[in-house]
Motif scaffolding. Structure first.
Motif, mmCIF file in Angstrom:
data_model
loop_
_atom_site.group_PDB
_atom_site.id
_atom_site.type_symbol
_atom_site.label_atom_id
_atom_site.label_comp_id
_atom_site.label_asym_id
_atom_site.label_seq_id
_atom_site.Cartn_x
_atom_site.Cartn_y
_atom_site.Cartn_z
ATOM 1 N N LYS A 116 97.573 -44.139 34.688
ATOM 2 C CA LYS A 116 99.015 -43.920 34.524
ATOM 3 C C LYS A 116 99.346 -42.420 34.517
ATOM 4 C CE LYS A 116 99.643 -48.055 31.606
ATOM 5 N NZ LYS A 116 100.042 -48.520 30.253
ATOM 6 N N CYS A 117 98.351 -41.613 34.846
ATOM 7 C CA CYS A 117 98.482 -40.142 34.844
ATOM 8 C C CYS A 117 98.580 -39.566 33.432
ATOM 9 C CB CYS A 117 99.684 -39.669 35.671
ATOM 10 S SG CYS A 117 99.691 -40.241 37.364
ATOM 11 N N GLU A 118 98.335 -40.382 32.405
ATOM 12 C CA GLU A 118 98.414 -39.900 31.020
ATOM 13 C C GLU A 118 97.165 -39.114 30.662
ATOM 14 O OE1 GLU A 118 100.894 -43.752 29.236
ATOM 15 O OE2 GLU A 118 98.700 -43.720 29.196
ATOM 16 N N GLY A 119 97.368 -38.060 29.894
ATOM 17 C CA GLY A 119 96.235 -37.301 29.391
ATOM 18 C C GLY A 119 95.502 -38.114 28.330
ATOM 19 N N THR A 120 94.156 -38.138 28.416
ATOM 20 C CA THR A 120 93.371 -38.907 27.440
ATOM 21 C C THR A 120 92.111 -38.142 27.054
ATOM 22 O OG1 THR A 120 91.937 -40.091 29.006
ATOM 23 C CG2 THR A 120 94.116 -41.064 28.564
ATOM 24 N N PHE A 121 91.546 -38.535 25.928
ATOM 25 C CA PHE A 121 90.211 -38.097 25.533
ATOM 26 C C PHE A 121 89.392 -39.350 25.254
ATOM 27 C CE2 PHE A 121 87.064 -37.142 22.197
ATOM 28 C CZ PHE A 121 86.305 -36.187 22.866
ATOM 29 N N ASN A 122 88.422 -39.606 26.079
ATOM 30 C CA ASN A 122 87.620 -40.833 25.975
ATOM 31 C C ASN A 122 88.513 -42.066 25.826
ATOM 32 O OD1 ASN A 122 85.262 -39.329 26.166
ATOM 33 N ND2 ASN A 122 84.948 -39.222 23.959
ATOM 34 N N GLY A 123 89.608 -42.066 26.564
ATOM 35 C CA GLY A 123 90.534 -43.200 26.573
ATOM 36 C C GLY A 123 91.670 -43.104 25.578
ATOM 37 N N ALA A 124 91.575 -42.207 24.576
ATOM 38 C CA ALA A 124 92.648 -42.045 23.581
ATOM 39 C C ALA A 124 93.749 -41.173 24.180
ATOM 40 C CB ALA A 124 92.108 -41.413 22.301
ATOM 41 N N VAL A 125 94.962 -41.721 24.267
ATOM 42 C CA VAL A 125 96.071 -41.030 24.952
ATOM 43 C C VAL A 125 96.611 -39.874 24.109
ATOM 44 C CG1 VAL A 125 98.399 -41.331 25.922
ATOM 45 C CG2 VAL A 125 96.684 -43.148 26.181
ATOM 46 N N PHE A 126 96.914 -38.752 24.790
ATOM 47 C CA PHE A 126 97.580 -37.614 24.154
ATOM 48 C C PHE A 126 99.027 -38.032 23.871
ATOM 49 C CE2 PHE A 126 95.134 -33.509 25.090
ATOM 50 C CZ PHE A 126 93.920 -34.148 25.248
ATOM 51 N N MET A 127 99.416 -38.041 22.585
ATOM 52 C CA MET A 127 100.724 -38.560 22.194
ATOM 53 C C MET A 127 101.580 -37.522 21.476
ATOM 54 S SD MET A 127 100.994 -41.734 23.201
ATOM 55 C CE MET A 127 102.411 -42.232 22.226
ATOM 56 N N MET A 174 85.549 -31.198 27.025
ATOM 57 C CA MET A 174 85.974 -31.211 28.424
ATOM 58 C C MET A 174 85.504 -32.455 29.179
ATOM 59 S SD MET A 174 85.791 -27.210 29.607
ATOM 60 C CE MET A 174 86.402 -27.565 31.248
ATOM 61 N N GLY A 175 84.288 -32.918 28.876
ATOM 62 C CA GLY A 175 83.773 -34.092 29.575
ATOM 63 C C GLY A 175 84.571 -35.353 29.309
ATOM 64 N N GLY A 176 85.262 -35.411 28.157
ATOM 65 C CA GLY A 176 86.023 -36.611 27.804
ATOM 66 C C GLY A 176 87.496 -36.533 28.122
ATOM 67 N N MET A 177 87.978 -35.348 28.567
ATOM 68 C CA MET A 177 89.417 -35.174 28.829
ATOM 69 C C MET A 177 89.732 -35.476 30.295
ATOM 70 S SD MET A 177 90.786 -31.973 26.524
ATOM 71 C CE MET A 177 89.941 -30.712 27.440
ATOM 72 N N LYS A 178 90.425 -36.590 30.533
ATOM 73 C CA LYS A 178 90.785 -36.999 31.890
ATOM 74 C C LYS A 178 92.151 -37.697 31.854
ATOM 75 C CE LYS A 178 86.011 -37.816 33.415
ATOM 76 N NZ LYS A 178 85.958 -36.697 34.361
ATOM 77 N N THR A 179 92.807 -37.706 32.997
ATOM 78 C CA THR A 179 94.024 -38.518 33.104
ATOM 79 C C THR A 179 93.617 -39.938 33.475
ATOM 80 O OG1 THR A 179 94.292 -37.823 35.406
ATOM 81 C CG2 THR A 179 95.539 -36.609 33.737
ATOM 82 N N ASN A 180 94.396 -40.913 32.988
ATOM 83 C CA ASN A 180 94.091 -42.310 33.292
ATOM 84 C C ASN A 180 94.873 -42.778 34.530
ATOM 85 O OD1 ASN A 180 96.707 -42.741 32.387
ATOM 86 N ND2 ASN A 180 96.080 -43.572 30.394
#
Length: 243
Positions: free
Chosen positions: A215-226, A207-213
């Motif tokens: 561009k509003c993209e979902g990410t985990f520690n910067g890795a985009v949900f694709m 949870m601590g690493g899951m944020k939108t960037n």
């Protein structure tokens, strides 16, 4: 008394053997051995139940088909399973003020039933037909009498007045239902079982690493949900926590 004939001696030997083997006179030793070895119905049932339980605990893998060892360096996010889904039916939970109940098509044999605390953020009409991501390998939980098989993924941010803004993290329109999300630059997902996810508290660890960037993209520690159709995004929330 005269000596016993050969036939009489043979009969005596047979009688002695029957006594030693606990056989009834004239019984067939081979038939008795088979009967002794034949499992009783109750034992057969217990054996069947143990076999079924073992199969479930190994994810249905047959003997000799064990899963490959888990990479000790596999990021926790890759142990979760996020599936593309769409709400096909939604209704108000009859006993909970904040909950909706949904049926969600995730490309599986049956729709998933999931409860979500979104009544303050979406109308019932907005819920119908909504495309979203489902965290699919969480243990089922009873939420005010409704069994929920997973959770929907949203992004959230605080408003200036202290209230909260919440949006679905949505897959692209062309992403197929049931597709499992990958993470840009990370290894392919190797989802853990629901029991392992709960025991090791994997979702909480992510949870601590899951944020939108930005561009509003979902990410985990910067890795985009694709997905194969592109990234998964919130509508407008930037830098929001995902949960």
């Amino acid at each position: 008394m005269g000596a016993k004939s050969a036939l009489e001696q043979l009969e005596d030997l047979i009688s002695d053997l029957e006594a030693k083997l606990n056989l009834a006179p004239g019984a067939d030793p081979a038939a008795v051995a088979v009967a002794e070895k034949k499992p009783q119905p109750q034992k057969q049932q217990k054996k069947k139940e143990k076999k079924q339980a073992a199969k479930q605990n190994t994810g249905g893998k047959a003997k000799g088909g064990a899963a490959a060892p888990v990479d000790p360096n596999l990021p926790d996010i890759c142990k979760l399973e996020f599936k593309v889904g769409v709400i096909t039916k939604a209704w108000v939970h009859p006993d909970a003020d904040k909950l909706y109940c949904e049926e969600i098509d995730c490309g599986e044999e049956q729709p998933r039933q999931i409860a979500s605390g979104l009544r303050a953020h979406y109308s019932l009409d907005e819920m119908q037909g909504q495309r979203l991501l489902v965290v699919a390998n969480l243990k089922a939980k009873n939420l005010v009498g409704f069994k929920s098989f997973g959770m929907v993924l949203c992004a959230a941010e605080k408003n200036e007045d202290g209230t909260e803004k919440v949006e679905f993290v949505e897959p692209p329109a062309d992403a197929p239902l049931g597709e499992v999300v990958t993470f840009e630059g990370l290894p392919p997902p190797a989802p853990f079982s629901a029991s392992q996810v709960e025991k090791k508290k994997i979702f909480a660890a992510c949870m601590g690493g899951m944020k939108t960037n930005d561009k509003c993209e979902g990410t985990f520690n910067g890795a985009v949900f694709m997905t194969t159709a592109g990234p998964c995004k919130a509508k407008s929330i930037k830098g929001g926590d995902m949960r």
